[in-house]
Design a protein around this motif. Structure first.
Motif, PDB file in Angstrom:
ATOM      1  N   HIS A 143       0.944  -1.238  -0.183  1.00  0.00           N
ATOM      2  CA  HIS A 143      -0.005   0.134   0.022  1.00  0.00           C
ATOM      3  C   HIS A 143       0.799   1.151   0.012  1.00  0.00           C
ATOM      4  O   HIS A 143       1.912   1.250   0.522  1.00  0.00           O
ATOM      5  N   SER A 144       0.390   2.374  -0.517  1.00  0.00           N
ATOM      6  CA  SER A 144       1.017   3.656  -0.547  1.00  0.00           C
ATOM      7  C   SER A 144       0.886   4.182   0.839  1.00  0.00           C
ATOM      8  O   SER A 144       0.021   4.014   1.562  1.00  0.00           O
ATOM      9  N   THR A 145       1.969   4.921   0.948  1.00  0.00           N
ATOM     10  CA  THR A 145       2.138   5.781   2.300  1.00  0.00           C
ATOM     11  C   THR A 145       1.134   7.222   2.374  1.00  0.00           C
ATOM     12  O   THR A 145       1.373   8.096   3.054  1.00  0.00           O
ATOM     13  N   MET A 146       0.520   7.300   1.039  1.00  0.00           N
ATOM     14  CA  MET A 146      -0.330   8.477   0.819  1.00  0.00           C
ATOM     15  C   MET A 146      -1.111   8.850   1.855  1.00  0.00           C
ATOM     16  O   MET A 146      -1.979   7.747   2.367  1.00  0.00           O
ATOM     17  N   THR A 147      -1.497   9.579   2.762  1.00  0.00           N
ATOM     18  CA  THR A 147      -2.534  10.192   3.567  1.00  0.00           C
ATOM     19  C   THR A 147      -3.845  10.050   3.013  1.00  0.00           C
ATOM     20  O   THR A 147      -3.897  10.235   2.000  1.00  0.00           O
ATOM     21  N   LYS A 148      -4.880   9.904   4.207  1.00  0.00           N
ATOM     22  CA  LYS A 148      -6.174  10.104   3.556  1.00  0.00           C
ATOM     23  C   LYS A 148      -6.496  11.542   2.933  1.00  0.00           C
ATOM     24  O   LYS A 148      -7.322  11.591   2.118  1.00  0.00           O
ATOM     25  N   ARG A 149      -5.910  12.363   3.660  1.00  0.00           N
ATOM     26  CA  ARG A 149      -6.111  13.676   3.152  1.00  0.00           C
ATOM     27  C   ARG A 149      -6.141  14.024   1.945  1.00  0.00           C
ATOM     28  O   ARG A 149      -6.465  14.596   1.008  1.00  0.00           O
ATOM     29  N   ARG A 150      -4.754  13.254   1.437  1.00  0.00           N
ATOM     30  CA  ARG A 150      -3.981  13.498  -0.225  1.00  0.00           C
ATOM     31  C   ARG A 150      -5.076  12.597  -0.956  1.00  0.00           C
ATOM     32  O   ARG A 150      -5.437  13.208  -2.029  1.00  0.00           O
ATOM     33  N   VAL A 151      -5.467  11.513  -0.361  1.00  0.00           N
ATOM     34  CA  VAL A 151      -6.272  10.743  -1.368  1.00  0.00           C
ATOM     35  C   VAL A 151      -7.715  11.534  -1.654  1.00  0.00           C
ATOM     36  O   VAL A 151      -8.073  11.414  -2.499  1.00  0.00           O
ATOM     37  N   VAL A 152      -8.135  11.941  -0.557  1.00  0.00           N
ATOM     38  CA  VAL A 152      -9.426  12.679  -0.829  1.00  0.00           C
ATOM     39  C   VAL A 152      -9.318  13.820  -1.493  1.00  0.00           C
ATOM     40  O   VAL A 152     -10.171  14.293  -2.586  1.00  0.00           O
ATOM     41  N   LEU A 153      -8.236  14.607  -1.433  1.00  0.00           N
ATOM     42  CA  LEU A 153      -7.851  15.640  -2.178  1.00  0.00           C
ATOM     43  C   LEU A 153      -8.055  15.483  -3.811  1.00  0.00           C
ATOM     44  O   LEU A 153      -8.244  15.833  -4.653  1.00  0.00           O
ATOM     45  N   LEU A 154      -7.232  14.282  -4.020  1.00  0.00           N
ATOM     46  CA  LEU A 154      -6.743  13.671  -5.408  1.00  0.00           C
ATOM     47  C   LEU A 154      -8.265  13.302  -5.887  1.00  0.00           C
ATOM     48  O   LEU A 154      -8.579  13.716  -7.055  1.00  0.00           O
ATOM     49  N   MET A 155      -9.277  12.616  -5.263  1.00  0.00           N
ATOM     50  CA  MET A 155     -10.627  12.399  -5.779  1.00  0.00           C
ATOM     51  C   MET A 155     -11.285  13.569  -6.007  1.00  0.00           C
ATOM     52  O   MET A 155     -12.180  13.738  -7.084  1.00  0.00           O
ATOM     53  N   VAL A 156     -11.222  14.523  -5.315  1.00  0.00           N
ATOM     54  CA  VAL A 156     -11.916  15.838  -5.564  1.00  0.00           C
ATOM     55  C   VAL A 156     -11.614  16.317  -6.839  1.00  0.00           C
ATOM     56  O   VAL A 156     -12.210  16.829  -7.650  1.00  0.00           O
ATOM     57  N   CYS A 157     -10.059  16.308  -6.992  1.00  0.00           N
ATOM     58  CA  CYS A 157      -9.424  17.065  -8.223  1.00  0.00           C
ATOM     59  C   CYS A 157      -9.901  16.199  -9.374  1.00  0.00           C
ATOM     60  O   CYS A 157     -10.349  16.859 -10.287  1.00  0.00           O
ATOM     61  N   ILE A 158     -10.091  14.791  -9.273  1.00  0.00           N
ATOM     62  CA  ILE A 158     -10.564  14.079 -10.275  1.00  0.00           C
ATOM     63  C   ILE A 158     -12.168  14.287 -10.765  1.00  0.00           C
ATOM     64  O   ILE A 158     -12.360  14.645 -11.890  1.00  0.00           O
ATOM     65  N   TRP A 159     -12.887  14.554  -9.677  1.00  0.00           N
ATOM     66  CA  TRP A 159     -14.197  15.257 -10.130  1.00  0.00           C
ATOM     67  C   TRP A 159     -14.134  16.423 -10.636  1.00  0.00           C
ATOM     68  O   TRP A 159     -15.122  16.787 -11.605  1.00  0.00           O
ATOM     69  N   ALA A 160     -13.425  17.209 -10.092  1.00  0.00           N
ATOM     70  CA  ALA A 160     -13.331  18.711 -10.756  1.00  0.00           C
ATOM     71  C   ALA A 160     -13.143  18.727 -12.040  1.00  0.00           C
ATOM     72  O   ALA A 160     -13.672  19.495 -13.084  1.00  0.00           O
ATOM     73  N   VAL A 161     -12.019  18.025 -12.388  1.00  0.00           N
ATOM     74  CA  VAL A 161     -11.527  18.084 -13.868  1.00  0.00           C
ATOM     75  C   VAL A 161     -12.690  17.341 -14.787  1.00  0.00           C
ATOM     76  O   VAL A 161     -12.756  17.724 -15.768  1.00  0.00           O
ATOM     77  N   SER A 162     -13.193  16.229 -13.947  1.00  0.00           N
ATOM     78  CA  SER A 162     -14.387  15.403 -15.239  1.00  0.00           C
ATOM     79  C   SER A 162     -15.487  16.527 -15.404  1.00  0.00           C
ATOM     80  O   SER A 162     -16.016  16.631 -16.557  1.00  0.00           O
ATOM     81  N   ILE A 163     -15.879  17.346 -14.260  1.00  0.00           N
ATOM     82  CA  ILE A 163     -16.952  18.453 -14.550  1.00  0.00           C
ATOM     83  C   ILE A 163     -16.626  19.399 -15.509  1.00  0.00           C
ATOM     84  O   ILE A 163     -17.385  19.583 -16.204  1.00  0.00           O
ATOM     85  N   ILE A 164     -15.317  19.785 -15.323  1.00  0.00           N
ATOM     86  CA  ILE A 164     -14.866  20.908 -16.278  1.00  0.00           C
ATOM     87  C   ILE A 164     -14.928  20.312 -17.534  1.00  0.00           C
ATOM     88  O   ILE A 164     -15.380  20.897 -18.709  1.00  0.00           O
ATOM     89  N   MET A 165     -14.411  18.894 -18.163  1.00  0.00           N
ATOM     90  CA  MET A 165     -14.626  18.705 -19.240  1.00  0.00           C
ATOM     91  C   MET A 165     -15.838  18.241 -19.894  1.00  0.00           C
ATOM     92  O   MET A 165     -16.103  18.318 -20.975  1.00  0.00           O
ATOM     93  N   GLY A 166     -16.926  17.927 -18.886  1.00  0.00           N
ATOM     94  CA  GLY A 166     -18.179  17.785 -19.445  1.00  0.00           C
ATOM     95  C   GLY A 166     -19.095  19.083 -19.708  1.00  0.00           C
ATOM     96  O   GLY A 166     -19.818  18.904 -20.611  1.00  0.00           O
TER      97      GLY A 166
END
Length: 367
Positions: A143-166
């Motif tokens: 498993h990655s040593t990435m913290t939960k905060r960074r994972v949540v931030l990454l998921m938020v960025c993914i959905w933000a980019v997806s909404i922009i592209m849509g």
């Protein structure tokens, strides 16, 4: 001449959806046929299954503490994208056929944006999973040593980019000001946008395939030169099994979405000469199936995920049975069965005692 120039003004926003369909030669059904009704009925049924199956994956990951790691959070986010895709396809089914002519341009853009957002979110999640696996496998960690905060931030960025592209096609990159640039598959979309979008996704596919190929080569090299210590071999085999599961998810995604992306690319490059309308519906059906494939892969490859699914379904059945007994006049005063109390406990303590005796460490896919 003045009248003609006003009617064919390059930025005349008064044109409705039917005008653009007629302009590119895409027919809109006038009346419902038996075939249309069967297709929509089956499509909505598949969408319902897609939503429920991916919701089950998300619930399993959230309830089972053995899945509380970055890789599973990203897979859960991918399940959310597939769930969103099921909703997007259901919306498409309810706004197609003869209903298309009744749509306003805003409603039509929303219909397309939902599909775009779901695809972009799935691709972005797959890319994030590939990067996470590259980081962990190269160091031979589970498993990655990435913290939960960074994972949540990454998921938020993914959905933000997806909404922009849509939202891009509806905001500025459409063909309302350049009718010759209209797509035949999506009559209000710009062909140049379709080329950009298809190339971007295909390029992302090739990057992910290259990353996984490098990971497999590295793991195979390390395994062939590793010691035969039992713990080391089990650790490496666990990593390999997890990689196989993720690769199956990636492979299924590429197979399901590649025909549709190639169709959009040909439509963007060739326009009417591509005859994309002849097979676009088949590509859409194949793409819809992808949202149902991932839960099946998890069930077949991941023993812990499969046990979690069974636990959740058993608890739902028990609660339903308990509610029926509570409503029954004969059983109204009887106490609740003792076994239902286990459904309130944490999942990792209530799956089954047999599982706890079998494994002392985290259970990984294919182990």
């Amino acid at each position: 001449m003045a009248m003609e120039s006003s009617v064919w003004s390059p930025c005349d926003y008064s044109h409705n959806v039917t005008f653009f369909y007629n302009w590119v030669g895409k027919k809109i059904s006038v009346a419902w046929t038996t075939r249309d009704s069967v297709v929509i009925g089956l499509g909505l049924t598949v969408c319902l299954i897609v939503v429920l199956a991916n919701l089950l994956v998300m619930v399993a990951i959230s309830m089972n503490h053995r899945f509380h790691f970055p890789i599973y959070y990203l897979l859960g986010n991918m399940a959310a994208a597939d769930l969103f895709a099921g909703i997007a396809y259901a919306n498409l089914m309810l706004h197609t056929g003869p209903w298309t002519s009744t749509l306003s341009k805003k409603q039509w853009y929303i219909r397309g944006a939902l599909i775009d957002i779901s695809l972009t979110a799935s691709v972005a999640n797959l890319l994030a999973v590939a990067v996470e696996r590259h980081q962990t496998v190269i160091t031979m960690q589970l498993h990655s040593t990435m913290t939960k905060r960074r994972v949540v931030l990454l998921m938020v960025c993914i959905w933000a980019v997806s909404i922009i592209m849509g939202l891009v096609p509806s905001t500025f990159w459409n063909c309302e000001c350049d009718l010759d640039d209209c797509s035949t598959v999506a009559p209000l979309y710009s062909r140049r946008f379709l080329v950009f979008w298809a190339v971007l996704n295909l390029l992302t596919f090739f990057i992910m395939v290259a990353v996984y190929t490098r990971i497999f080569v590295y793991v195979r090299y390390q395994t062939s030169h590793a010691s035969h210590h039992t713990a080391d071999m089990r650790h490496r085999q666990t990593v390999v099994n997890l990689m196989k599961t993720i690769s199956m998810v990636l492979g299924a995604f590429v197979i399901c979405w590649m025909p549709g992306l190639v169709t959009l690319l040909l439509d963007g490059l060739l326009g009417k000469a591509s005859h994309a309308n002849a097979y676009e519906k088949f590509c859409l059906v194949i793409a819809e199936c992808n949202s149902l494939v991932n839960p099946v892969i998890y069930s077949l490859r991941d023993d812990e995920m499969r046990r979690t699914f069974k636990w959740i379904l058993c608890c739902l059945c028990r609660r339903g049975a308990d509610q029926q007994r509570e409503l029954s006049p004969v059983q109204v005063n009887s106490p609740l069965p003792e076994e239902t109390l286990g459904c309130v406990q944490k999942l990792d303590h209530a799956v089954c005692t047999e599982t706890n005796h079998k494994e002392d460490s985290w259970t990984m896919p294919g182990v």
